[in-house]
Design an enzyme around this catalytic site. Sequence first.
Site, PDB file in Angstrom:
ATOM      1  N   LYS A  67       0.694  -1.388  -0.378  1.00 19.45           N
ATOM      2  CA  LYS A  67      -0.157   0.074  -0.287  1.00 19.45           C
ATOM      3  C   LYS A  67       1.001   1.211   0.090  1.00 19.45           C
ATOM      4  CE  LYS A  67      -2.067   3.149   2.160  1.00 19.45           C
ATOM      5  NZ  LYS A  67      -1.638   4.399   1.066  1.00 19.45           N
ATOM      6  N   GLY A  84       1.786   5.603  13.099  1.00 17.00           N
ATOM      7  CA  GLY A  84       2.027   4.157  13.879  1.00 17.00           C
ATOM      8  C   GLY A  84       1.049   3.823  15.157  1.00 17.00           C
ATOM      9  N   CYS A 106      14.154  10.044   7.475  1.00 16.03           N
ATOM     10  CA  CYS A 106      13.379   9.598   8.582  1.00 16.03           C
ATOM     11  C   CYS A 106      14.932  10.071   9.224  1.00 16.03           C
ATOM     12  CB  CYS A 106      12.438   8.708   8.763  1.00 16.03           C
ATOM     13  SG  CYS A 106      14.572   7.378   7.945  1.00 16.03           S
ATOM     14  N   GLU A 116       9.686  16.857  14.276  1.00 14.32           N
ATOM     15  CA  GLU A 116      10.156  16.617  13.089  1.00 14.32           C
ATOM     16  C   GLU A 116       9.272  17.236  12.105  1.00 14.32           C
ATOM     17  OE1 GLU A 116       9.047  13.114  10.923  1.00 14.32           O
ATOM     18  OE2 GLU A 116      11.007  12.643  10.342  1.00 14.32           O
ATOM     19  N   GLY A 144       6.386   5.533   7.910  1.00 13.28           N
ATOM     20  CA  GLY A 144       5.789   5.974   7.913  1.00 13.28           C
ATOM     21  C   GLY A 144       5.302   7.669   9.978  1.00 13.28           C
ATOM     22  N   GLU A 162       8.773   1.787  11.193  1.00 15.51           N
ATOM     23  CA  GLU A 162       9.966   2.527  10.800  1.00 15.51           C
ATOM     24  C   GLU A 162       8.405   3.673  11.288  1.00 15.51           C
ATOM     25  OE1 GLU A 162      12.780   1.850  11.542  1.00 15.51           O
ATOM     26  OE2 GLU A 162      12.932  -0.893  10.799  1.00 15.51           O
ATOM     27  N   THR A 194       4.646   9.318  12.817  1.00 14.34           N
ATOM     28  CA  THR A 194       4.629   8.784  14.671  1.00 14.34           C
ATOM     29  C   THR A 194       2.659   8.701  14.881  1.00 14.34           C
ATOM     30  OG1 THR A 194       7.251   9.342  15.092  1.00 14.34           O
ATOM     31  CG2 THR A 194       5.303   8.446  16.627  1.00 14.34           C
TER      32      THR A 194
END
Length: 493
Positions: free
Chosen positions: A174, A232, A283, A384, A227, A249, A229
């Site tokens: 995906k 996630g 990242c 980030e 992707g 990750e 956080t």
Amino acid sequence: MVEKYKVLIGGEWGDSASGETSEVVNPANGEVVATVPKCGAGEVDACVTAAAAAFPEWSGKTVAERSKLLLELSRLIMANQESLARLETMEHGSPIRKTMNFDVPLCAEQLEYFAGVARGITGETLPVGPWCLSMTVRQPLGVVGLITPWNFPALMVVWKLGAALAMGNTCIVKPPSIAPLTALKLGGLAMEAGIPKGVVNVITGPGETVGEALVGHPGVAKIGFTGDTATGKRIMRVASDTVKQVGLELGGKNAFVILEDADVDSAVEGAVFGAYFNTGQVCAAASRFYVHQSLYDEFSEKFVAASKTLRLGDTMDFATVLGPVAYKGHRDKIAGFVERAKNSGAKLLFEGERPSAPALQEGYFVAPTIFGDCTNDMELMRDEIFGPVVGLSRFGSPDEAIGLVNDTPYGLSASIWTKDTRAGLAMASQIQAGTVWINEHLIIFCETPWGGCKESGWGKDLSKMVFDEYTMTKHIYVDLTGQPVKPWYGILK
Ligand code: NAD
């Protein structure tokens, strides 16, 4: 021309059941270049059915057979190097010099690594006692869902797909809605390589519907996710309903520490690469710089001077080193970070210029931007940003630097710059991160594990460790005596 792409389910190319599509935009000029099907839960279900049907044949092959098919896929990737590189440049905005020389060759090399190393993956025999044989065997998990981000559209697919396939799993990829074209193309090349129908399925659509349907599907054994956080965290929640394994990750806020004895010129070179590679959309990008107070002025002056030399521009020009960021909303988000940083007390040391060519005026360019005099409580040093925007801060002692580096919810990577390897190792052991480089930043090899701690996630991509992510270890015990000699049987007698 706007090209119409289809999704790959069970070896057939198709549209979404609803007929809906979403647009893929070239971030260098804002033009729509393609449409992809906007699928939903029904198509996810079809993918799972196809992947489950393909599992017995694929997992029943010898490792050598699967390995040879991966090598053929690797060969086809290089045979299509230029068209893949152009496609990725168009969907993502990475300059062609990067997609041609980095992304596409690395995809091919990564598959060679998986194809080779998979043939040496073994179980163990366990020394329980002479009356039995006790062993572990590695088995594929079944159908796995691979959900990937847009920052390296092809490579992030290959990192997961190669390892999962090598171990005998069947896969549903995906890719992100904004950059799904190379993933679809890789699906087609997998078929051309001779990988059986249904082993690799590629489905497009929004993360909140297609991604989430994949995560919640009882027929999917594992989700390999790279992707944000926040995504996630959502995936962990949804996966808990089916007690599904997840590999995560996630994001990072990576520190770059320059100790008192560092070679400033090599630190500057590392800083330029660490901060700006892929326009900072990495990242592991260096985004928080902690510089010993005795080197701060020299480093910041030289870093600003080096940042001025980078050429932003036409992504199809081999001379361009920095492209735009991947989509308009992301450009606007970064602009917001920069505006707020200007009012935060940080000192703007450098703000580069966008390209001036008329053809690029609609592109989503963000120029390198450096702030000095930063403190760890500033948004710029905590969130980030995922763009070429960095903050510099001073420190006095190594202990102070360690405290600053670890003062973050993230734990992906960090680098330490020093001529004293012992001091570097001592500091590395105290830094909370999945990777610490000494006198390097952002160097990742097939052979080295990649993955973070804290809110940067868990599990590993790359290296031999990734095979643990896509296999289950089964213990098999064989009685060799045929006699009731088992030590514990006496308890019931
Ligand atoms: P994202 O989380 O927005 O999207 C990643 C993928 O998840 C996309 O395919 C998206 O469609 C899908 N998705 C979104 N919502 C979902 C949901 N609710 N359920 C299931 N799937 C969903 O991330 P992004 O913006 O594409 O990528 C940038 C992020 O990725 C950054 O935070 C970056 O640090 C991180 N990243 C991490 C690594 C690493 O190795 N740690 C590598 C690359 C990128």
